[in-house]
Design an enzyme around this catalytic site. Structure first.
Site, short mmCIF file in Angstrom:
data_model
loop_
_atom_site.label_atom_id
_atom_site.label_comp_id
_atom_site.label_asym_id
_atom_site.label_seq_id
_atom_site.Cartn_x
_atom_site.Cartn_y
_atom_site.Cartn_z
N SER A 220 0.81 -1.21 0.00
CA SER A 220 0.00 0.00 0.00
C SER A 220 0.85 1.27 0.00
O SER A 220 1.88 1.34 0.67
CB SER A 220 -0.91 0.02 1.23
OG SER A 220 -2.00 -0.83 1.02
N ASP A 245 -10.08 -1.20 9.57
CA ASP A 245 -10.99 -1.51 8.46
C ASP A 245 -12.33 -1.99 9.01
O ASP A 245 -13.39 -1.66 8.47
CB ASP A 245 -10.42 -2.60 7.55
CG ASP A 245 -9.31 -2.06 6.65
OD1 ASP A 245 -9.08 -0.84 6.67
OD2 ASP A 245 -8.69 -2.87 5.94
C1 HEM Z 1 -14.40 -4.12 -7.51
C2 HEM Z 1 -13.88 -3.02 -7.10
C3 HEM Z 1 -12.61 -2.90 -6.27
C4 HEM Z 1 -12.25 -3.60 -5.15
C5 HEM Z 1 -13.07 -4.67 -4.43
C6 HEM Z 1 -10.94 -3.11 -4.75
C7 HEM Z 1 -10.24 -3.58 -3.66
C8 HEM Z 1 -9.06 -3.04 -3.20
C9 HEM Z 1 -8.46 -3.33 -1.92
C10 HEM Z 1 -9.01 -4.32 -0.87
C11 HEM Z 1 -7.33 -2.55 -1.82
C12 HEM Z 1 -6.41 -2.44 -0.60
C13 HEM Z 1 -7.01 -1.49 0.43
C14 HEM Z 1 -7.08 -0.05 -0.02
O1 HEM Z 1 -6.04 0.57 -0.33
O2 HEM Z 1 -8.21 0.47 -0.08
C15 HEM Z 1 -7.18 -1.82 -3.04
C16 HEM Z 1 -6.13 -0.94 -3.35
C17 HEM Z 1 -6.03 -0.20 -4.51
N1 HEM Z 1 -6.98 -0.12 -5.51
FE1 HEM Z 1 -8.72 -1.12 -5.58
N2 HEM Z 1 -10.53 -2.14 -5.64
C18 HEM Z 1 -11.52 -1.98 -6.58
C19 HEM Z 1 -11.52 -1.09 -7.64
C20 HEM Z 1 -10.48 -0.22 -7.94
C21 HEM Z 1 -10.52 0.77 -8.99
C22 HEM Z 1 -11.72 1.05 -9.91
C23 HEM Z 1 -9.29 1.41 -8.97
C24 HEM Z 1 -8.79 2.53 -9.85
C25 HEM Z 1 -8.97 2.62 -11.12
C26 HEM Z 1 -8.50 0.81 -7.92
C27 HEM Z 1 -7.19 1.17 -7.60
C28 HEM Z 1 -6.52 0.76 -6.47
C29 HEM Z 1 -5.20 1.23 -6.09
C30 HEM Z 1 -4.32 2.21 -6.88
C31 HEM Z 1 -4.89 0.62 -4.85
C32 HEM Z 1 -3.64 0.85 -4.00
C33 HEM Z 1 -3.89 2.12 -3.29
C34 HEM Z 1 -2.82 2.54 -2.31
O3 HEM Z 1 -2.18 1.69 -1.73
O4 HEM Z 1 -2.69 3.76 -2.17
N3 HEM Z 1 -9.25 -0.17 -7.32
N4 HEM Z 1 -8.26 -2.13 -3.88
#
Ligand code: HEM
Lengths: 414, 257
Positions: A220, A245
């Site tokens: 992260s 969370d």
């Molecule tokens: C079905 C929808 C989605 C699910 C279930 C999901 C789930 C997750 C989870 C569990 C994490 C780790 C916890 C967090 O940082 O919030 C994460 C990180 C991340 N997600 Fe998603 N996500 C989804 C959609 C998206 C979309 C649409 C994007 C962008 C276009 C995205 C971009 C990212 C990024 C860049 C991280 C790392 C963020 C960081 O560490 O700063 N995700 N996602």
């Protein structure tokens, strides 16, 4: 008997399984010890929240499918039977309906969090790309699902959206009748949309898997946008992030319950409680709120040279999502977090205002002020990604980054 | 930098766009709906049983010849407090089509309480033929199917009036303040004293409209009370749980400093 979930003394059955398929070791490593920057804020809980809403959609959806009938003469009535005669059927349906809205809300905030803190920058490009793929899959799934209750808006949304494909030169009309299984939205359309809606749930589950695996490789980001340098700048996922969370999830569920139990139809269109009628077009065809910004872009494009408004609108709407794939390379700034990018921060809020304005315009008929707002906001939306991000990255004078996360915490800046 | 100076006006412009949110969609066609305090609208409210029962009487006396309630069975009226003998009497007063019998013929028989309420017309063509070409919609979802819900339907039922000067009403249509376009095919369904209530309540147009809307609101969502009851419990649980998880979280993170 010793029962200890971590460390050496695990129950024999756990050892036995783990020696053959190391699920327990994996869970311990990825959800027990997994190091999280200790300065992450509640915006980092939105991925977990989105996952919970996805799980709610899966479970309620499977039970709905047991009682739903995908036939144009029976679909509307079968949904109404679920609401009245199936035990807890009203709860299943209202959770599924509002769950979709909350899933989108969570994912939109999640995505904007990524944009604000530059989470898409190296080495998280692929993680970001899987995210955009998820967004596309969710949109497809939500559209397909909306058609299933076979109300007026279901039918006409299906008609309007599938008809967009006819804008494609030469093959357009053929493509539309291939998608519909006929010349208009009808029973073959309903049955295939049902099959695909059910299928999409599993596609999304798989892509969430890839998204999370990629996350666990690159780990992260955090509000400072600098990588942790030493162990005391991180905390183990369990119990610190499970607790944090957990709290965020319960708060999200409270908001979700307020809608599901006390205003379950507020986010929906009333006309969808009228059975589909191919002979009567509703006065305004509008999608659900989470499509409003895209619907505004679709209708904002005028006739341009040889490209007519319809094709132009389809291209613009497609591009508005596709452009997100390229954000990691469009943004040329070496600094991730908007905290240290004062000018980018301003533009970010202009982007938010533009998206909200698009949402407003998308909920109205495309005329008068709504049309002009849609045009202006569409221009800014694309300019933000295609002009502002590349140019600003090279020119902006960023604030000095802290030496480390600990240094920032000590000085009270984190 | 120059870019910085542009941000404020840009943001202001966008926010002005958002400000338009508050402007009505089409100022020209905003119809003022009556605002009634309904027995069932608040988060802990229930349907006023007496009003709903009277509303059912309005329905049987003034609406059922044109409008069906196809999602309701006679049984389900038990939720409004009708007892078994009342339900049997209500059902027996209606006829349903059954069959085929052993000779292969369809036949009519008095309804049983387990039957769904029979439709007023055999099919859409028959319904239109009897109504000047217009189709009286089924009322089982009416309150959920219109913007404004109960206020709108109350408005329709009490909105019959003489057309204003210069407003031409087409033959077969009636002037109505609330109906979009102000010309409705339904003839005025309620007039003072046209229905009689068994509990002796005077049946003014407003009273009858209020009661039938209460009944129709129940018919549109018979699970509304259960929904709010369960919702209150779920919320109480979640709020307690949130406090607990928050306390744990705070103690855990406090150890870090
Ligand atoms: C079905 C929808 C989605 C699910 C279930 C999901 C789930 C997750 C989870 C569990 C994490 C780790 C916890 C967090 O940082 O919030 C994460 C990180 C991340 N997600 Fe998603 N996500 C989804 C959609 C998206 C979309 C649409 C994007 C962008 C276009 C995205 C971009 C990212 C990024 C860049 C991280 C790392 C963020 C960081 O560490 O700063 N995700 N996602």
């Amino acid at each position: 008997m010793k029962v200890k979930s971590n460390g050496g003394n695990r129950p024999r059955i756990v050892e036995w399984i783990d020696a053959r398929l190391p699920v327990f070791t994996y869970l311990q490593r990825e959800y027990g010890e997994f190091p999280m920057p200790r300065n992450v804020n509640y915006l980092w809980s939105l991925g977990a929240i989105a996952s919970v809403f996805f799980a709610i959609l899966m479970v309620t959806g499977i039970f709905l499918a047991m009682h739903y009938t995908a036939h144009k003469d029976l679909a509307f009535d079968s949904v109404e039977r679920i609401m009245r005669d199936v035990n807890w059927g009203w709860l299943l349906r209202y959770m599924h309906m509002n769950g979709a809205s909350f899933f989108f809300a969570a994912v939109y905030i999640h995505l904007l969090r990524g944009l604000y803190y530059g989470s898409y920058k190296a080495p998280r490009e692929l993680l970001w790309i899987f995210g955009v793929v998820l967004l596309l899959c969710m949109m497809a799934s939500a559209f397909l699902g909306y058609v299933l209750p076979w109300g007026q808006m279901s039918y006409w949304a299906a008609t309007v959206i599938t008809n967009l494909f006819s804008a494609i030169p030469l093959v357009g009309d053929m493509l539309v009748s291939w998608i519909l299984g006929g010349y208009s939205v009808d029973n073959p359309t309903l049955t295939r949309f049902y099959a695909l809606h059910y299928l999409m749930a599993f596609v999304i589950a798989a892509v969430i898997g890839l998204h999370v695996i990629a996350l666990h490789i690159v780990r992260s980001n955090n509000p400072l946008g600098i990588e942790p340098k030493s162990a005391d700048e991180t905390v183990p996922f369990h119990p610190y992030l499970t607790a944090k969370d957990g709290f965020a999830i319960v708060v999200a569920l409270i908001a979700f319950s307020l809608f599901t139990f006390f205003a379950p139809n507020m986010l929906g269109e009333t006309v969808n409680y009228v059975p589909a009628n191919p002979l009567q077009t509703p006065p305004h065809i509008v999608p659900e709120w989470y499509f409003w910004p895209f619907y505004a872009i679709l209708r904002a494009v005028p006739n341009l040279w040889i490209i007519d408004a319809k094709l132009g609108g389809v291209i613009a709407m497609g591009a508005s999502i596709l452009v997100l794939f390229f954000v990691p390379w469009l943004d040329t700034s070496p600094v991730r977090s908007a905290r240290f990018r004062p000018i980018y921060r301003g533009f970010f809020w202009v982007l938010i205002a533009a998206i909200v304005a698009l949402g407003w315009a998308g909920s109205r008929p495309p005329e008068g002020a709504a049309l002009w707002v849609a045009k202006a906001a569409t221009l800014y939306y694309f300019a933000h990604f295609l002009v502002v991000l590349p140019l600003l990255g090279r020119r902006e004078k960023t604030l000095p980054l802290p030496a480390s996360i600990s240094a920032a915490i000590k000085s009270g800046a984190a | 930098m120059r870019a910085r100076r542009m941000i404020r006006p840009l943001a202001a412009l966008m926010l002005a766009g958002v400000g338009l949110w508050l402007a009505p969609v089409r100022a020209a066609e905003e119809i003022e709906l009556p605002r009634i305090k309904w027995s069932f609208s608040g988060p802990f409210d229930r349907f006023d049983r007496n009003a709903a029962r009277r509303g059912f009487e309005v329905y049987t006396q003034a609406c059922q010849f044109c409008h069906g309630l196809r999602f309701l069975s006679f049984n389900s009226l038990a939720a409004l407090g009708f007892d078994e003998s009342e339900l049997s009497a209500i059902a027996a007063a209606r006829e349903v089509l059954d069959g085929p019998n052993d000779d292969g013929d369809m036949f009519k028989r008095p309804a049983r309480v387990s039957d769904r309420m029979p439709p007023p017309f055999a099919n859409e063509k028959a319904a239109r033929a009897a109504n000047n070409g217009a189709l009286p919609p089924d009322l089982s979802l009416m309150i959920k199917a219109r913007n404004g819900g109960p206020d709108y339907v109350f408005g329709i039922l009490t909105g019959y009036d003489k057309a204003p000067q210069g407003f031409a009403v087409a033959p077969g249509l009636n002037y109505n303040r609330v109906f979009p376009g102000h010309q409705i095919a339904m003839p005025r369904p309620l007039s003072a004293g046209a229905v009689t209530f068994t509990d002796g309540t005077p049946a003014s147009v407003e009273q009858a409209a209020h009661d039938v809307v209460t009944f129709l609101a129940w018919a549109s969502e018979p699970t509304l009370e259960e929904r709010k009851r369960v919702g209150t419990r779920v919320l109480l649980f979640l709020l307690t749980f949130a406090a607990l998880v928050f306390a744990i979280q705070q103690r855990l993170w406090a150890r870090l400093h």
